[in-house]
Design a protein around this motif. Structure first.
Motif, short mmCIF file in Angstrom:
data_model
loop_
_atom_site.label_atom_id
_atom_site.label_comp_id
_atom_site.label_asym_id
_atom_site.label_seq_id
_atom_site.Cartn_x
_atom_site.Cartn_y
_atom_site.Cartn_z
N VAL A 95 0.89 -1.12 0.11
CA VAL A 95 0.14 -0.03 -0.07
C VAL A 95 1.02 1.37 0.01
CG1 VAL A 95 -0.58 -0.51 2.22
CG2 VAL A 95 -1.80 1.38 1.09
N LEU A 96 1.54 1.55 1.00
CA LEU A 96 2.33 2.77 1.19
C LEU A 96 3.61 2.53 0.01
CD1 LEU A 96 2.48 3.23 5.13
CD2 LEU A 96 1.11 4.42 3.20
N GLY A 97 4.18 1.26 0.09
CA GLY A 97 5.27 1.06 -1.08
C GLY A 97 4.70 1.57 -2.52
N LEU A 98 3.48 1.09 -2.81
CA LEU A 98 2.99 1.09 -4.10
C LEU A 98 2.87 2.67 -4.53
CD1 LEU A 98 0.89 -1.84 -4.98
CD2 LEU A 98 3.18 -1.34 -5.78
N ARG A 99 2.19 3.20 -3.28
CA ARG A 99 1.93 4.63 -3.41
C ARG A 99 3.44 5.61 -3.78
NH1 ARG A 99 -1.97 5.60 1.97
NH2 ARG A 99 -3.85 4.39 1.03
N GLU A 100 4.39 5.19 -3.10
CA GLU A 100 5.77 5.94 -3.49
C GLU A 100 6.45 5.45 -4.58
OE1 GLU A 100 7.90 4.23 0.10
OE2 GLU A 100 6.36 5.23 1.53
N VAL A 108 -7.92 9.53 -4.23
CA VAL A 108 -9.20 10.16 -4.78
C VAL A 108 -10.14 9.36 -3.83
CG1 VAL A 108 -10.72 10.71 -6.29
CG2 VAL A 108 -8.14 10.73 -6.87
N ARG A 109 -11.11 9.83 -3.02
CA ARG A 109 -12.01 9.08 -2.17
C ARG A 109 -13.38 9.75 -2.29
NH1 ARG A 109 -8.67 7.04 3.16
NH2 ARG A 109 -7.14 5.92 1.69
N PRO A 110 -14.33 9.20 -3.31
CA PRO A 110 -15.71 9.75 -3.43
C PRO A 110 -16.29 9.44 -2.00
CG PRO A 110 -14.82 8.22 -5.20
CD PRO A 110 -13.80 7.97 -4.13
N VAL A 139 -9.75 14.60 -2.28
CA VAL A 139 -8.53 14.32 -2.81
C VAL A 139 -7.54 14.59 -1.88
CG1 VAL A 139 -7.09 15.02 -4.81
CG2 VAL A 139 -9.67 15.07 -4.93
N ARG A 140 -6.75 13.42 -1.70
CA ARG A 140 -5.76 13.49 -0.56
C ARG A 140 -4.40 13.55 -1.06
NH1 ARG A 140 -5.11 8.13 3.26
NH2 ARG A 140 -3.07 8.55 4.01
N GLU A 141 -3.58 14.42 -0.71
CA GLU A 141 -2.03 14.06 -1.18
C GLU A 141 -1.56 12.67 -0.56
OE1 GLU A 141 1.68 14.00 -2.43
OE2 GLU A 141 1.27 13.85 -0.41
N LEU A 146 3.14 13.90 6.42
CA LEU A 146 3.64 13.32 7.46
C LEU A 146 4.02 11.76 7.08
CD1 LEU A 146 1.41 14.27 10.86
CD2 LEU A 146 3.89 14.13 10.59
N TYR A 147 3.65 11.58 5.87
CA TYR A 147 3.99 10.13 5.81
C TYR A 147 5.45 10.15 5.09
CZ TYR A 147 -0.64 8.32 6.54
OH TYR A 147 -1.87 7.88 7.08
N THR A 148 6.03 11.34 4.88
CA THR A 148 7.61 11.45 4.38
C THR A 148 8.28 10.49 5.37
OG1 THR A 148 6.89 13.44 3.58
CG2 THR A 148 9.29 12.74 3.63
N GLY A 260 -5.93 14.31 5.28
CA GLY A 260 -6.89 13.81 4.15
C GLY A 260 -7.04 12.47 4.94
N ASP A 261 -5.96 11.75 5.30
CA ASP A 261 -6.38 10.31 5.97
C ASP A 261 -7.52 10.56 7.05
OD1 ASP A 261 -6.11 7.34 6.42
OD2 ASP A 261 -4.72 8.14 8.24
N ILE A 262 -7.58 11.52 7.94
CA ILE A 262 -8.25 11.40 8.94
C ILE A 262 -9.72 11.98 8.61
CG2 ILE A 262 -8.89 12.66 11.13
CD1 ILE A 262 -5.81 12.94 11.38
N PHE A 289 -6.54 0.65 -6.85
CA PHE A 289 -7.87 0.89 -6.46
C PHE A 289 -8.22 -0.05 -5.24
CE2 PHE A 289 -7.49 2.47 -10.47
CZ PHE A 289 -7.89 3.61 -10.50
N GLU A 290 -8.91 0.29 -4.08
CA GLU A 290 -9.05 -0.30 -2.86
C GLU A 290 -10.27 0.21 -2.06
OE1 GLU A 290 -5.72 0.84 0.04
OE2 GLU A 290 -5.79 2.77 -0.58
N PRO A 291 -10.77 -0.82 -1.49
CA PRO A 291 -11.74 -0.47 -0.35
C PRO A 291 -10.73 -0.06 0.87
CG PRO A 291 -11.33 -2.82 -0.31
CD PRO A 291 -10.64 -2.15 -1.52
#
Ligand code: IPM
Ligand code: MN
Length: 377
Positions: A95-100, A108-110, A139-141, A146-148, A260-262, A289-291
């Motif tokens: 998850v975080l690895g693929l994002r990076e 993007v969270r509808p 839309v979350r960066e 803080l995830y750096t 954005g996470d919160i 894409f993920e639930p």
């Protein structure tokens, strides 16, 4: 348009991830019946449970497949006790690895409330919001803030004295996600439910944080390119109350990674709970894409959780592929899936436990697959 079909790499992951992904595959199967499937799925194990069993989060070929695939579908990762030697979540690579690594910069969270979906406050179902009030996208960066990975501990004599996380906001990171939000607002047909206006709300804490001041300056600069979209601002603390009080004011919301996470989990309450919340992690070349609900270990193996977030993730994936490859077939399939899901929800015939019902994950998937079959292609 890709005649041979799109390759989709599927990572069911941990806990309830495989249970909901199975339903996603079922529904994709129903969509593809009666013709050559416009996609083919390849499924790979990985995550925290896989790590406990094998000592690896996933195999090199699974990782390579993510880079090669036209799109990625992820279940969920995370399992109690599955931790990497450095303390990170085992499964983070997926998850975080693929994002990076794939530079999936926009999360993007509808957040849309469909007729027939119940929502809950303090344990009971209430009609606080109606479907006509809730239709926004957050839309979350997704790659910095803080995830750096600029963090660590200062230990003296093996005793932690200080733990530090560094929040990084870059020009490139802020600009591209803000532009994504404005482009989305420009193309959304209906604008905010309250007044039909196209609007991008910048959610930050620029009254206190330097990074947020820079994020807002960047927002101001990008906004000048979109005169048809209304500018709007909210400090994140105030936003949490406005979002719950007046969700109909919002069209597109853009924010930094942790904020954005919160706020996306808070927003999920408006759409019926985490059982309905899906996210697209979108980059220039790749998308996953993920639930959003996570692996929910408590429910694993019980055939109980809602598969609807996965259906929305699949729909989002089809729309992204359609857009990227200019493929009208996939728009029709995404529309068909959305109509089928909306119909099942409106009937209330597939309520899982989180909706106060007793329908199982797999039976809910059966209902949606059946609804897909009777929808006109
Ligand atoms: C999410 C999740 C992830 C995040 C976790 C699983 C690392 O909460 O996608 O919102 O913090 O981004
Ligand atoms: Mn989250």
């Amino acid at each position: 348009m890709r005649e041979a079909g799109y390759s989709i790499a599927v990572y069911p992951g941990d806990g309830t991830g495989p249970e909901v992904i199975r339903e996603g595959e079922k529904v994709l199967g129903a969509l593809a019946e009666g013709g050559p499937a416009p996609w083919h799925l390849s499924t790979y194990p990985g995550g925290g449970q896989y790590y406990l069993a094998s000592g690896r989060e996933w195999e090199p070929e699974a990782e390579a497949a993510a880079t090669r695939a036209d799109a990625i579908l992820l279940g969920a990762v995370g399992w109690p006790g599955a931790t990497l030697p450095n303390g990170d979540l085992a499964g983070r690579a997926l998850v975080l690895g693929l994002r990076e690594n794939l530079d999936l910069f926009a999360n993007v969270r509808p957040c849309k409330l469909y007729p027939g979906v119940r929502h809950r406050i303090s344990g009971s179902y209430r009609e606080v919001w109606s479907p006509k009030n809730v239709d926004l996208v957050i839309v979350r960066e997704n790659t910095e803030g803080l995830y750096t990975p600029a963090h660590g501990r200062l230990a003296r004599a093996r005793e932690t004295e200080v733990a530090i996380d560094t929040r990084v906001i870059t020009r490139k990171g802020a600009e591209r996600v803000i532009r994504y939000a404005f482009e989305l607002a420009r193309h959304r047909p209906r604008g905010a439910p309250a007044d039909g206006k196209k609007r991008v709300t910048c959610v930050d804490k620029s009254n206190v944080l330097e990074g947020c001041r820079f994020f807002r300056e960047t927002y101001e600069r990008v906004a000048t390119e979109y005169p048809e979209v209304e500018k709007d601002y909210s400090y994140v603390d105030a936003f949490t109350q406005w979002l719950v009080r007046d969700p109909e004011r919002y069209d597109v919301v853009v924010s930094t990674n942790m904020m954005g996470d919160i706020i996306t989990d808070l927003a999920a309450v408006l759409q019926g709970g985490m059982g309905f919340a899906a996210g697209g992690n979108i980059g220039a070349e790749h998308a996953m894409f993920e639930p959003v609900h996570g692996s929910a270990p408590k429910y694993a193996g019980k055939d109980q959780v809602s598969p609807f977030a996965t259906f929305f993730a699949v729909e989002h994936m089809l729309r992204w592929l359609a857009d990227r490859h200019r493929d009208p077939r996939l728009i029709r399939q995404a529309d068909r899936l959305e109509r089928a899901v909306a119909r099942v929800l409106a009937e209330g015939s597939a309520r899982t436990y989180d909706q106060g019902g007793h329908v199982s994950t797999s039976a809910a998937g059966d209902r949606v697959a059946a609804a897909v079959r009777v929808e006109d292609p």
